[in-house]
Design a protein around this motif. Structure first.
Motif, short mmCIF file in Angstrom:
data_model
loop_
_atom_site.label_atom_id
_atom_site.label_comp_id
_atom_site.label_asym_id
_atom_site.label_seq_id
_atom_site.Cartn_x
_atom_site.Cartn_y
_atom_site.Cartn_z
N GLU A 98 0.81 -1.20 0.00
CA GLU A 98 0.00 0.00 0.00
C GLU A 98 0.86 1.27 0.00
N GLU A 99 1.88 1.29 0.82
CA GLU A 99 2.59 2.53 1.09
C GLU A 99 3.73 2.83 0.10
N ILE A 137 0.40 3.87 17.80
CA ILE A 137 -0.72 3.16 17.17
C ILE A 137 -0.77 1.70 17.61
N ASP A 138 -1.88 1.06 17.27
CA ASP A 138 -1.98 -0.40 17.31
C ASP A 138 -1.37 -0.89 16.00
N ILE A 154 -2.54 1.97 11.05
CA ILE A 154 -1.29 2.04 10.28
C ILE A 154 -1.46 3.04 9.12
N ARG A 155 -2.59 2.93 8.45
CA ARG A 155 -2.87 3.81 7.30
C ARG A 155 -2.84 5.29 7.71
N ALA A 157 -1.42 6.61 10.34
CA ALA A 157 -0.08 7.01 10.80
C ALA A 157 0.86 7.27 9.63
N MET A 158 0.81 6.39 8.62
CA MET A 158 1.69 6.56 7.45
C MET A 158 1.37 7.87 6.73
N LYS A 159 0.07 8.17 6.65
CA LYS A 159 -0.36 9.42 6.00
C LYS A 159 0.16 10.62 6.80
N GLU A 160 0.00 10.53 8.10
CA GLU A 160 0.46 11.61 8.97
C GLU A 160 1.97 11.81 8.84
N ALA A 161 2.69 10.70 8.74
CA ALA A 161 4.16 10.79 8.59
C ALA A 161 4.52 11.47 7.28
#
Lengths: 276, 318
Positions: A45-46, A207-208, A215-216, A218-222
């Protein structure tokens, strides 16, 4: 990609972890299983990576700083198409390319050799620095163990990344709470992890780490965080997906025997069927 | 290339040459980057830092991280030159060099200044006497120890062309330059400075000029020593060493390093199977260094002209 599709891939990765370590008669299933959702999300995904062009200079980079979790990493790479899934059966075999710890010279898709704890994160910092120097927009991801952050080098790397404001760098801590000698809080506690990274000028997200929605987000926020690197502290369950391995430190670095293998694969088969 | 900034007969340290050559490489090649660990003035990487601030990264006092960052940069096509004192960038970060640089054969060059006892007054904690040993044991690693600033300049320029990790052993102490711009550094090749048939002196690094002077004086006393300068310790010039062993029967090795694991050991390994002869190793014995002016320490450990003469004479009489 829908969460259900990610869950199906994760189920296959978990099977790959059990298959590869069983045939190797060694390896590290516990921390590979805790990080399975992270591997899945990163590779499906990322990250921009292409098995047909593994050395694309514009690709995103990944460093498995907790290199002993190669079984999870390799299963993800195999499913992504970097090499045949059936090759996992020869993990750690003499004269075979799938080394016990990630080897960038031998294993397609591996961006950095790693395994000696604390070292991969510095290499990831170097990659992020190169990306900035070349004005490329690739991102660099490094996955660290929570026990691994007891290594001093992690904090040298964090100090540098924070000071240099490397916002193209995302660290993920697989916080499964267990290391070889026991609970990380008992062995030599690295807690509070978030406050430590905050003090090193990181943006921190808790996160969990086994939940795709978290996860989704958090990755976006990063990705959207500018002016500082991000660390995602991912609370996970060691051994997740195989009942007798869950939260059991004894499964850090041990392979299943015939009987255990059958039980584990049966559980994963059923979990997979439930996702169809 | 004739931008050689060092003149034969003048004095300079090999670290000065490293700094000048690194700057030259920076001008020629945009992919060259430099890293230091808070010692850029001493290692001379500051010359590069001043002209190319965007391509210079001071890692602070964190040599392990510097090695890993260099590995990451190299994996993305950069050619990093990372600098510190030999003690801290062969000893402190040995395992990072081993696992993050040498194992994946990444194109990182290590500029290790202040090697050996000629660091002088700082004493034993800063006198690295094992770096040749540590670095040459690593697969994929090349080890170069130049004998003067001109040779060092050529060696650093050459290191850029060598694919994979290179360790450059450099000194703080200024010595008289014996090479000129016509000298060509070649990896894996030694340089015969003087011919002779009674024994062969093989020296590396800072004690090379004293070895030659000693041999020239011994000539008048009837001892005809061949003298070989061996800047390339790994790979070493096995052919030249075997020829010398067969022709002169005796070898004396001279280095500013512990006699275990360094040049002496490398020479023994090179000749032992094909031309085993009597070898005397001169260097620092199995003791730590100590504080004192560099020249006095060289005398104390028998690595000046007089000390070398005496050891060679004793060896020939034994």
């Amino acid at each position: 990609m829908e969460n259900i599709e990610l869950q199906r891939i994760a189920n296959k990765i978990r099977k790959g972890i059990i298959i590869s370590t069983f045939h190797a008669k060694s390896g590290h299933p516990g921390g590979s299983l805790s990080a399975t959702e992270i591997f899945t999300y990163l590779f499906f995904e990322e990250m921009k990576v292409d098995p047909k062009n593994p050395h694309d200079p514009d690709r995103d980079r990944f460093v498995l700083s907790k290199g002993h979790c190669a079984p999870g990493y390799y299963a993800a790479l195999a499913l992504k198409g970097f090499f045949p899934f059936s090759d996992l059966e020869q993990l750690r075999h003499t004269d075979f390319y799938l080394q016990g710890h990630p080897d960038m010279k031998m294993v397609p898709g591996v961006d950095m050799s790693s395994g000696s704890l604390g070292q991969g994160v510095s290499a990831a910092v170097g990659m992020a620095l190169a990306g900035r120097l070349d004005k490329k927009d690739y991102r660099v991801y490094a996955l660290l163990g929570d026990g691994e952050i007891e290594e001093g080098q992690v904090w040298e790397a964090a100090m540098f990344a924070g000071a240099r404001k490397l916002d193209n760098l995302t660290l993920i801590i697989d916080n499964n709470n267990l290391q070889i000698d026991g609970a990380i809080g008992d062995v030599c506690s690295p807690y509070p992890i978030d406050k430590k990274f905050e003090a090193f000028n990181f943006h921190t997200i808790n996160i969990d780490g086994n939940d795709y929605d978290e996860i989704r987000a958090a990755m976006k926020e990063a990705r959207e965080t500018k002016g500082m690197p991000t660390v995602i502290i991912a609370k996970t369950i060691k051994g997740l997906g195989v009942s007798f391995m869950e939260n059991e430190v004894g499964w850090h670095g041990k392979a299943t025997n015939e009987e255990e293998y059958k039980i584990a694969m049966d559980e994963l088969e059923k979990a997979g069927e439930a996702l169809e | 290339m004739s931008n050689m900034p060092f003149e034969i007969g003048k004095k300079a340290a090999t670290r000065d040459a490293y700094g000048k050559a690194l700057l030259e490489l920076g001008r020629l090649h945009p992919e060259v980057v430099a890293l230091d660990a808070d010692l850029s003035g001493s290692t001379r990487s500051e010359y590069f830092a001043k002209e190319f601030p965007d391509r210079f990264f001071d890692c602070g006092i964190a040599e392990a991280n510097m090695a890993g960052i260099s590995a990451g940069l190299a994996s993305c096509g950069k050619i990093p030159f990372m600098s510190s004192f030999a003690m801290f960038t062969s000893g402190r970060n040995y395992e990072q060099i081993r696992n993050s640089i040498a194992y994946p054969a990444l194109n990182v060059k290590i500029g290790a200044s202040h090697a050996g006892i000629t660091v002088g007054e700082d004493g034993a904690t800063h006198q690295c006497l094992e770096d040749i040993s540590l670095m040459r044991t690593l697969p994929n690693m090349k080890v170069i120890c130049p004998s003067d600033a001109a040779e060092a300049y050529k060696a650093v320029i050459a290191a850029y062309e060598i694919e994979g990790p290179v360790y450059l052993r450099l000194s703080r102490f200024s010595t008289v330059i014996a090479h000129d711009d016509s000298y060509e550094f070649r990896l894996g090749k030694g340089e015969v400075l003087k011919d002779g048939g009674d024994l062969t002196i093989v020296a590396t690094g800072l004690p090379v000029p004293a070895s030659l002077e000693a041999a020239n004086e011994l000539e008048k006393e009837g001892i005809h020593a061949r003298v070989i300068n061996m800047p390339s310790i790994k790979p070493i010039d096995k052919e030249l060493l075997i020829k010398a062993a067969l022709e002169t029967k005796r070898i004396v090795t001279i280095e500013e390093h512990w006699i275990t694991g360094g040049l002496g050991s490398a020479v023994l390994e090179a000749i032992s199977e094909d031309a085993p002869v009597w070898v005397k190793r001169l260097g620092i014995p199995d003791v730590f260094g100590e504080s004192g002016p560099a020249a006095e320490l060289l005398t104390k450990f028998g690595l000046d002209k007089e000390g070398i003469k005496k050891s060679v004479k004793d060896f020939m009489n034994s």
